[in-house]
Write an enzyme that holds these catalytic residues in place. Structure first.
Site, PDB file in Angstrom:
ATOM      1  N   SER A 281      -9.704   1.907   2.874  1.00  0.00           N
ATOM      2  CA  SER A 281      -8.818   2.889   2.231  1.00  0.00           C
ATOM      3  C   SER A 281      -7.900   1.847   1.582  1.00  0.00           C
ATOM      4  O   SER A 281      -7.181   2.532   0.320  1.00  0.00           O
ATOM      5  CB  SER A 281      -8.106   3.859   3.058  1.00  0.00           C
ATOM      6  OG  SER A 281      -7.141   3.115   3.921  1.00  0.00           O
TER       7      SER A 281
ATOM      8  N   LYS B 201       0.989  -1.304  -0.184  1.00  0.00           N
ATOM      9  CA  LYS B 201      -0.071   0.141   0.066  1.00  0.00           C
ATOM     10  C   LYS B 201       0.966   1.275  -0.044  1.00  0.00           C
ATOM     11  O   LYS B 201       1.832   1.345   0.685  1.00  0.00           O
ATOM     12  CB  LYS B 201      -0.736  -0.179   1.107  1.00  0.00           C
ATOM     13  CG  LYS B 201      -2.090   1.142   1.412  1.00  0.00           C
ATOM     14  CD  LYS B 201      -2.935   0.984   2.643  1.00  0.00           C
ATOM     15  CE  LYS B 201      -3.863   2.023   2.585  1.00  0.00           C
ATOM     16  NZ  LYS B 201      -4.729   2.142   4.001  1.00  0.00           N
TER      17      LYS B 201
ATOM     18  N   SER C  77     -10.030  -0.536   6.984  1.00  0.00           N
ATOM     19  CA  SER C  77      -9.281  -0.331   5.680  1.00  0.00           C
ATOM     20  C   SER C  77      -8.472  -1.472   5.177  1.00  0.00           C
ATOM     21  O   SER C  77      -8.326  -1.876   3.903  1.00  0.00           O
ATOM     22  CB  SER C  77      -8.292   0.919   5.942  1.00  0.00           C
ATOM     23  OG  SER C  77      -9.148   1.954   5.600  1.00  0.00           O
TER      24      SER C  77
END
Ligand code: GLN
Length: 483
Positions: free
Chosen positions: A151, A76, A175
């Site tokens: 997210s 990420k 997330s």
């Protein structure tokens, strides 16, 4: 080959049926073919990936390889990566090349995993749909008109689309678990303090926790085992012995007590989600588990408490982006103050600004006691509810998300509707507990449904074992979206 389990890929690497360079090449080719449609990656790292893969092949040849050596991996874009763009999904950091690696990134490098790229995300990890990214929304591989969740939506979509077998994420309020559910993969957020936050760009520090994505619980266990561990550079990193999170995979489910919070099964979840969750629970009973009703009376206060505490911490954490040391700086300004104002006005998107405003407000003199202190008291009550529930059961189960993946644009004008996407996940972060989401069937539009398992502190191996037993008896996790 990257569609196989990590165990099978590792065996193929050792038997020289495939090389790490071939695996990296396959992963990069899939990203190249699919990223135009899915937008899961902000950055791909062809040269460094092929070099790391060649080094992995050398380790395999020398017999010094571990379980992740040569496995393609995506991070990420919240994790700092030395020499590679680290944007956090923001215009503010659109040009930021980190001078150092996050702890998680260096651990996975040491393990020999091959980073092929950095994944798209909601700006500063604020969001539930990936629509808050400066780099455009990630699309759900099951239906590109739908969101992948957020997210960590880029990481979840990359694994679901079979671009990489494993990816990292972070979970502040859901997330990892919510995008895992919406993309039909497995994701785990461990107990707060298990994974070092060093080099993980901060959103809400008392809630932020790194986590793992893979198709199966078995693969998540291998990734988490490599990511976790004490790090003196993070003051909240737990001083605990390294753990083998695969140790409970073979443990049978007989005798397992699954707690079902009555508040999670009241109104609120869509019928298609309820049907899949109920069917998965029936499967658990068939495998020998029993279910018992538990209560989390304060769970309904999790969203209001979170949307005071998280913005408060964010407003403080994001004050460092001032256009002076790094990140975006406005091209034109009159004086220092004007430079700060313009740089922040231009660098941050609407949701980030909303949270900075809310956070600054709840921390200001005269409101601190009414909002911030009150929210901290709710946080304690929520943690107490879980402690009471775990006296009656071993794990807690329920839906991960109240709906399947929703349409791009469907909730983006209504922050409250968006915030409700995390109604089942946020309380777990407030309490600091571990949580996992695994595929549990399909709902409306053939979109995946996730089942959430919540464990007591440090019970991640148990959670992974429970999910693995389910995945031995079902094949939801093996279904792939059409390419
Ligand atoms: N969706 C939640 C939010 O918008 C949680 C995000 C997260 O876990 N990083 O804050």
């Amino acid at each position: 080959m990257i569609d196989s389990s990590l165990k099978d890929i590792a065996a193929a690497l050792r038997a020289k049926r495939v090389s790490a360079v071939e695996l990296a090449t396959e992963s990069l080719a899939r990203i190249e073919a699919g990223n135009g449609r899915i937008n899961a990656f902000v950055t791909t790292c062809r040269d460094s990936a092929l070099q790391a893969a060649a080094e992995a092949d050398a380790r395999l040849a020398a017999g010094t390889a571990g379980p992740l050596t040569g496995i393609p991996l995506a991070h990420k874009d919240v994790f700092c990566t030395e020499g590679v763009l680290t944007t956090c999904g923001s215009k503010m950091l659109a040009n930021f090349v980190s001078p150092y690696d996050a702890h998680v990134v260096s651990l996975l490098k040491q393990a020999g995993a091959v980073m092929v790229g950095k994944t798209n995300m909601d700006e500063f990890a604020m969001g539930s749909s990936n629509e808050n990214s400066h780099f455009g929304p990630t699309r759900n591989p099951w239906n590109p008109d739908c969101v992948p969740g957020g997210s960590s939506g880029g990481s979840a979509a990359a694994v679901a689309a079979r671009m990489v077998p494993i990816a990292t994420g972070t979970d502040t309020g859901g997330s990892v678990r919510q995008p895992a559910a919406l993309c039909g993969i497995t994701g785990i957020k461990p107990t707060y303090g298990t994974v070092s936050r060093y080099g993980m760009i901060a959103y809400a520090s008392s809630l932020d926790q790194g986590g793992a994505f893979a198709r199966s619980a078995e693969d998540c266990a291998l990734l988490l085992s490599a990511m976790a561990g004490h790090d003196p550079r993070d003051s909240t990193s737990l001083e605990r012995e390294a753990e083998d999170y695969s140790r409970d995979l073979a443990r049978p489910l007989a005798g397992l007590r699954i707690g079902l919070p009555k508040e999670f099964f009241a109104d609120g979840m869509d019928d298609d989600v309820r049907a899949a969750v109920e069917a998965a629970l029936a499967e658990y009973r068939k495998l020998g588990a029993t279910t018992v009703e538990v209560s989390l009376p304060n769970a309904r206060l999790a969203i209001p408490a979170y949307y005071v505490i998280a913005p408060a911490e964010a407003s403080s954490n994001l004050s460092r982006f001032d256009g002076v040391r790094y990140g975006h700086r406005a091209a034109e300004y009159t004086d220092l103050n004007d430079m700060y104002c313009k740089s922040r006005a231009q660098g941050f998107g609407a949701e980030v600004k909303r949270r900075i405003l809310v956070g600054t407000y709840v921390l200001s003199h005269g409101y601190y006691d009414a909002y911030y202190i009150k929210a901290q008291k709710l946080r304690r009550l929520i943690a107490n509810d879980f402690a009471a529930a775990f006296r009656q059961c071993d794990v807690i189960a329920g839906p991960t998300s109240p709906t399947v993946a929703f349409g791009i644009g469907e909730k983006s004008d209504d922050p409250v509707q968006m915030y409700l996407s995390d109604i089942y996940t946020i309380a777990i972060n407030l309490a600091g507990l571990p949580g996992l989401s695994h595929p549990a069937g399909f709902g409306k539009g053939g979109l995946p449904v996730g089942l959430q398992l919540i464990g007591n502190y440090f019970d991640e191996a148990r959670l992974l074992g429970v999910a693995h037993q389910f995945q031995q008896a079902t094949d939801w996790h093996a279904r792939a979206p059409q390419a």
